[in-house]
Design a protein around this motif. Structure first.
Motif, mmCIF file in Angstrom:
data_model
loop_
_atom_site.group_PDB
_atom_site.id
_atom_site.type_symbol
_atom_site.label_atom_id
_atom_site.label_comp_id
_atom_site.label_asym_id
_atom_site.label_seq_id
_atom_site.Cartn_x
_atom_site.Cartn_y
_atom_site.Cartn_z
ATOM 1 N N VAL A 111 0.863 -1.192 0.094
ATOM 2 C CA VAL A 111 0.021 -0.008 -0.123
ATOM 3 C C VAL A 111 0.777 1.302 -0.150
ATOM 4 C CG1 VAL A 111 -1.649 1.345 1.191
ATOM 5 C CG2 VAL A 111 -1.944 -1.193 1.218
ATOM 6 N N ALA A 112 0.773 2.275 -0.816
ATOM 7 C CA ALA A 112 1.381 3.343 -0.969
ATOM 8 C C ALA A 112 0.676 4.670 -0.532
ATOM 9 C CB ALA A 112 1.607 3.777 -2.696
ATOM 10 N N ALA A 113 -0.385 4.776 -0.445
ATOM 11 C CA ALA A 113 -1.280 5.839 0.245
ATOM 12 C C ALA A 113 -2.645 5.563 0.094
ATOM 13 C CB ALA A 113 -0.893 7.255 -0.399
ATOM 14 N N THR A 114 -3.294 6.391 1.187
ATOM 15 C CA THR A 114 -4.686 6.276 1.399
ATOM 16 C C THR A 114 -5.361 7.679 1.676
ATOM 17 O OG1 THR A 114 -4.835 5.941 3.863
ATOM 18 C CG2 THR A 114 -4.619 4.052 2.218
ATOM 19 N N VAL A 115 -6.470 7.822 1.275
ATOM 20 C CA VAL A 115 -6.928 9.169 1.566
ATOM 21 C C VAL A 115 -8.839 9.061 1.933
ATOM 22 C CG1 VAL A 115 -7.449 9.515 -0.966
ATOM 23 C CG2 VAL A 115 -7.452 11.540 0.595
ATOM 24 N N ASP A 116 -9.260 9.705 2.848
ATOM 25 C CA ASP A 116 -10.741 9.558 3.142
ATOM 26 C C ASP A 116 -11.442 10.409 2.070
ATOM 27 O OD1 ASP A 116 -9.879 8.153 5.412
ATOM 28 O OD2 ASP A 116 -10.185 9.667 6.774
ATOM 29 N N VAL A 117 -12.599 9.618 1.817
ATOM 30 C CA VAL A 117 -13.542 10.124 1.171
ATOM 31 C C VAL A 117 -14.606 10.675 2.245
ATOM 32 C CG1 VAL A 117 -15.252 9.912 -0.575
ATOM 33 C CG2 VAL A 117 -13.108 8.922 -1.001
ATOM 34 N N THR A 118 -15.036 11.863 2.087
ATOM 35 C CA THR A 118 -15.834 12.471 3.385
ATOM 36 C C THR A 118 -17.116 13.244 2.788
ATOM 37 O OG1 THR A 118 -14.738 14.777 3.196
ATOM 38 C CG2 THR A 118 -13.836 12.897 4.625
ATOM 39 N N ASP A 119 -18.047 13.147 3.601
ATOM 40 C CA ASP A 119 -19.336 13.742 3.260
ATOM 41 C C ASP A 119 -19.834 14.393 4.610
ATOM 42 O OD1 ASP A 119 -21.679 14.856 2.228
ATOM 43 O OD2 ASP A 119 -22.575 12.844 2.005
ATOM 44 N N GLY A 120 -19.706 15.785 4.596
ATOM 45 C CA GLY A 120 -20.177 16.383 5.753
ATOM 46 C C GLY A 120 -19.416 16.283 6.801
ATOM 47 N N GLY A 121 -18.026 16.215 6.528
ATOM 48 C CA GLY A 121 -17.021 15.867 7.662
ATOM 49 C C GLY A 121 -16.964 14.434 8.240
ATOM 50 N N ALA A 122 -17.864 13.751 7.663
ATOM 51 C CA ALA A 122 -17.769 12.165 8.032
ATOM 52 C C ALA A 122 -17.250 11.258 7.146
ATOM 53 C CB ALA A 122 -19.032 11.712 8.450
ATOM 54 N N ARG A 123 -16.176 10.448 7.337
ATOM 55 C CA ARG A 123 -15.894 9.546 6.465
ATOM 56 C C ARG A 123 -16.789 8.502 5.794
ATOM 57 N NH1 ARG A 123 -10.765 6.123 8.418
ATOM 58 N NH2 ARG A 123 -12.313 5.299 9.976
ATOM 59 N N CYS A 124 -17.107 8.422 4.633
ATOM 60 C CA CYS A 124 -18.045 7.410 3.934
ATOM 61 C C CYS A 124 -17.173 6.631 2.876
ATOM 62 C CB CYS A 124 -18.936 8.414 2.968
ATOM 63 S SG CYS A 124 -18.470 9.376 1.891
ATOM 64 N N VAL A 126 -12.874 5.355 1.381
ATOM 65 C CA VAL A 126 -11.634 5.325 1.514
ATOM 66 C C VAL A 126 -10.739 5.116 0.002
ATOM 67 C CG1 VAL A 126 -9.378 4.735 2.499
ATOM 68 C CG2 VAL A 126 -11.243 4.984 3.975
ATOM 69 N N LEU A 127 -9.934 5.901 -0.420
ATOM 70 C CA LEU A 127 -9.153 5.501 -1.794
ATOM 71 C C LEU A 127 -7.994 4.920 -1.087
ATOM 72 C CD1 LEU A 127 -9.792 8.604 -3.909
ATOM 73 C CD2 LEU A 127 -10.890 6.390 -4.030
ATOM 74 N N VAL A 128 -7.413 3.636 -2.092
ATOM 75 C CA VAL A 128 -6.549 3.212 -1.687
ATOM 76 C C VAL A 128 -5.596 3.053 -2.756
ATOM 77 C CG1 VAL A 128 -5.304 0.969 -0.656
ATOM 78 C CG2 VAL A 128 -7.396 1.767 0.261
ATOM 79 N N LEU A 129 -4.274 3.283 -2.949
ATOM 80 C CA LEU A 129 -3.129 3.067 -3.982
ATOM 81 C C LEU A 129 -2.381 2.015 -3.491
ATOM 82 C CD1 LEU A 129 -2.758 6.543 -5.069
ATOM 83 C CD2 LEU A 129 -4.319 5.031 -5.955
ATOM 84 N N ALA A 130 -1.987 0.963 -4.332
ATOM 85 C CA ALA A 130 -1.308 -0.013 -3.933
ATOM 86 C C ALA A 130 -0.281 -0.550 -5.185
ATOM 87 C CB ALA A 130 -1.716 -1.136 -3.356
ATOM 88 N N HIS A 131 0.839 -1.254 -4.781
ATOM 89 C CA HIS A 131 1.894 -1.930 -5.815
ATOM 90 C C HIS A 131 2.367 -0.885 -6.807
ATOM 91 C CE1 HIS A 131 0.113 -5.495 -3.853
ATOM 92 N NE2 HIS A 131 -0.770 -5.284 -4.388
ATOM 93 N N ARG A 132 3.441 -0.389 -6.304
ATOM 94 C CA ARG A 132 4.070 0.790 -7.321
ATOM 95 C C ARG A 132 4.704 0.033 -8.561
ATOM 96 N NH1 ARG A 132 6.302 2.893 -2.593
ATOM 97 N NH2 ARG A 132 5.279 4.770 -1.854
#
Length: 795
Positions: A111-124, A126-132
């Motif tokens: 896994v290289a990086a992750t980022v939360d996908v939010t709606d109204g401040g709450a996490r709904c 997660v985007l996941v990037l892996a395997h360079r």
């Protein structure tokens, strides 16, 4: 439209996610009707396109959107709902297909990086990037990952809104059909009632009046002829007139029951019972008064049931029981055993009226006895029987909860009501959306104390606190040196890039190490970087390393309302390698000054062992700091610093979080941003937040900002400096019983009451003694609540 940064490397420059989303919308590639029922509103192709572009830009073979799936478990499971994989997957372990906590995905290999996908401040999501595709850091900036998360969040919100719209349309169509049925039922009932009222007003009085006139002519003839039947005929006429008048009264009571408006259903039914030929007993009550529509419907149905049972049951008495079952009002009329089909036929129109309004009328046999019961049930509000909101397959926002970093401790008595007020303030939008105090208070509800490390030796002290010597895994690259960096505890190493509000990368980007994102482009637009390390010294803390020059300007900035990385810390660590300089002396003076604007934090001066500092300089530091400790650049060299932080900052109890919430509410109140209701609630919260007042006094006494003429050490013990349990605060051993605790607390209460009213005490001392009096009063109460096993006889 916000601009996006195209990737530097790669075979071709691809447009940013905002551009891709705009092109899909302009070319009608996004679904507009109910085209798909896949739980994502038909946006799966658009999501896959965004993931593909993101994977190419970051040079990875795997990009996926993970969403929570609700099941019977206490916590939702996270699974990849939409995934993109390079056609040549290459070597590397496969990611799990299910996870309890998406934050643990960073610990998976590849896994290289992750980022939360939010709606109204709450996490709904997660985007996941892996395997360079190639080893080493990728030069694609973090802004691209954050912008993609924003676009994915927009698509998920559209999918959720479409699902909610479809469910609303379905409910509206069902409600319309039910409204038509109710309208027909009410029309039929209205026609029956109209015919009944017309009969009661015209046909029946006409028949009665005709009979009265016939008897009047007979009376005239009897009086003319001197017949002895004249008296009997006159009595018949009087009875007919009385019956006619009572009939009109019954009609008036049915059309406009005045007693119902004044006294309620029970009083109105009692008036009806007085006119019946059988006795009626009443039991129970319906609770608080309801609306006129509800009470009149219950009254009409119960009156009809009483009349029907009294007419069919002979001389048997009636029993009327009134009750409330949740939101449903119930009346049961019980009488003699009669033919239930006959009673049901008599009450048919009343049953139809109740059914049209969401109620129910039943005629049953009384359990265990020979009797007939007419049951009447009606909800408190009409329309309470509408179908429940349809469940959709679109995931709902989810977030994290729990105690910080696994630290023990429960919520405080002051924390819960203060946080409720803070949540109410945000929900009602009483304060402005850009209110810095509200943002600071919301950020502090994670129950982690904020500590800022400054000074010439801060770099070496950070190395001691954040990791063993020689471990450089926590140290940021040179490209991130200009971004504020904070450190906290985490079971696994993790780097979180937090953007400036309203600027790329828009969302917090997480990576397992410093090579997870491209530098130096990743430093653009960042507000701070959070480094999580499995170091026990960081449990319950957010440690910020401030490299700014230590002077008066820095002290002023640390005291002001600010939601920046170093704004308003709970404590400041001044790392010194020798005697304090003139600038550092001015820094301490301004930081601890009680009369300046803002809030004064706890100040701990950390002197490096072996530093050339005289006893006079150390004594001066003790007068200008809450505590002075030593440290050395070796393993366990920061133990004294850690102990000082644990003693001064009770983060695990939640008192610090409650104090910041209370300060934010008071700031909004002072700025006139609260309505009267919230303003009164804030005043009550300030008066009742005794734990916050005790913490303020404890820190003031520990830092010698306030010196009590008598009982200074006893006050520290009473406020929990040597232990927060009841016996420790009372100055007793662990085997002391309840009577001893109450006796010691009573003696302390008498002492501090005397100090509070002493004429030679200044206002600050009297206020401090008043806080201690309240602490003693609660200690007396707590002593009486000790377990029964502890209530041993003294002596």
């Amino acid at each position: 439209m916000p601009g996006t940064t195209a990737p530097v490397n790669g075979p071709a420059r691809s447009p940013g996610p905002f551009t891709v989303l705009a092109r899909l919308a302009s070319s009608d590639a996004l679904p507009t009707g109910e085209r798909a029922n896949d739980g994502l509103g038909g946006y799966r192709p658009a999501l896959r396109r965004l993931l593909r572009d993101l994977g190419h830009a970051h040079g990875v073979r795997y990009a996926a959107l993970w969403l929570p799936v609700a099941d019977n478990a206490a916590r939702p499971q996270w699974t990849p709902a939409v995934a993109w994989q390079h056609r040549h997957r290459g070597p590397g372990p496969a990611l799990p297909d299910r996870a309890d906590d998406p934050d643990l995905l960073l610990t998976s290999a590849g896994v290289a990086a992750t980022v939360d996908v939010t709606d109204g401040g709450a996490r709904c999501g997660v985007l996941v990037l892996a395997h360079r595709q190639q080893p080493g850091p990728r030069s694609a900036p973090a802004a691209l990952l954050g912008e993609t998360a924003v676009c994915v969040g927009l698509l998920l919100r559209l999918a959720r809104n479409r699902a909610a719209g479809a469910a609303a349309r379905s409910r509206a169509e069902g409600a319309a059909r039910q409204a038509d049925v109710v309208r027909l039922e009410l029309s039929a009932v209205q026609a029956v009632e109209r015919d009944r009222l017309a009969t009661a007003v015209t046909v029946t009085p006409e028949r009665q009046l005709r009979a009265i006139l016939t008897h009047a002519r007979a009376l005239e003839g009897a009086l003319t002829g001197g017949s002895p039947e004249a008296e009997t005929i006159a009595a018949t006429i009087r009875a007919g007139l009385h019956e006619m008048i009572e009939g009109f009264r019954t009609v008036v009571r049915g059309v406009y029951p005045q007693v119902l408006r004044g006294g309620g259903v029970a009083a109105a039914l009692a008036e009806i019972a007085a006119s019946l030929s059988v006795p009626v007993g009443f039991h129970g009550e319906l609770g608080r008064r309801q609306s006129w529509e509800v009470e009149s419907t219950l009254y009409q149905a119960a009156a009809s049931a009483m009349a029907a049972l009294s007419a069919c049951g002979g001389d048997e008495p009636l029993s009327v029981e009134l009750s409330q079952d949740g939101d449903v009002l119930t009346i049961q009329v019980q009488g003699a055993e009669v033919e239930r089909p006959h009673v049901a036929a008599v009450l048919r129109d009343d049953s139809r009226r109740l059914a049209a309004l969401g109620g129910r009328l039943s005629v049953d046999e009384a359990p265990g006895r020979a009797a007939t019961v007419v049951g009447i049930r009606l909800p408190q509000r009409f329309g309470g029987d509408w179908p429940e909101t349809a469940r959709t397959a679109v995931p709902v926002p989810a977030g994290r909860a729990g105690a910080p970093d696994g630290l023990p401790g429960e919520d405080t008595a002051a924390g819960a009501p203060v946080r409720r007020l803070l949540g109410l303030l945000v929900d009602r939008r009483e304060g402005p959306s850009d209110s810095v105090p509200v943002r600071v208070a919301l950020g502090r509800q994670d129950r982690r104390a904020r500590v800022v490390v400054v000074g010439a030796e801060s770099e070496q002290l950070m190395r001691v606190l954040c990791g063993p010597p020689g471990d450089t895994g926590w140290a940021p690259p040179d490209a991130a040196g200009g971004v504020p960096i904070c450190y906290g505890y985490g079971p696994h190493r993790r780097i979180t890039l937090r953007p400036v509000r309203g600027a790329p990368p828009w969302r917090a980007v997480r990576a397992p190490d410093w090579s997870g994102v491209g530098w130096p482009d990743a430093a653009a637009g960042l507000d701070r970087i959070l480094v999580e390390i499995p170091a026990d010294a960081l449990r319950g803390l957010r440690l910020g390393h401030c490299r700014d020059r230590v002077d008066v300007d820095l002290a002023v900035r640390l005291r002001r309302w600010s939601d920046g990385a170093y704004g308003l810390p709970d404590a400041v660590l001044l790392a010194l390698g020798g005697p304090a300089s003139a600038a550092e002396s001015e820094f301490l003076t301004v930081l601890r000054a009680p009369g300046r604007d803002g809030f004064s934090p706890v100040v701990i001066s950390a002197m490096r062992e072996g530093a050339a500092a005289s006893s006079g300089s150390r004594q001066w530091l003790r007068t200008m700091s809450d505590e002075v400790v030593d440290w050395h650049p070796a393993a366990e060299g920061g133990r004294a610093v850690d102990e000082a932080l644990r003693t001064r900052l009770p983060a695990a109890t939640g008192v610090l979080a409650a104090r910041w919430a209370l300060r934010a509410l008071v700031a909004c109140h002072a700025a006139g941003q609260l309505n009267d209701e919230l303003a009164h609630a804030v005043d009550a919260a300030v008066a009742g937040a005794y734990q916050v007042a005790e913490l303020d006094l404890l820190q003031a006494l520990q830092g010698w900002r306030i010196t009590l003429p008598r009982g200074h050490d006893d006050a520290l013990r009473l406020l929990g400096a040597h232990g927060t349990d009841t016996r420790s605060r009372a100055g007793l051993t662990g085997d002391a019983d309840a009577e001893q605790v109450i006796r010691a607390a009573g003696q302390a209460l008498a002492f501090w009451r005397a100090q509070c009213i002493a004429p030679d005490r200044c206002a600050d001392i009297r206020a401090a003694c008043a806080v201690l009096v309240r602490a003693c009063e609660r200690l007396v109460v707590d002593g009486g609540r000790l377990p029964a096993g502890d209530a041993r006889v003294c002596g």
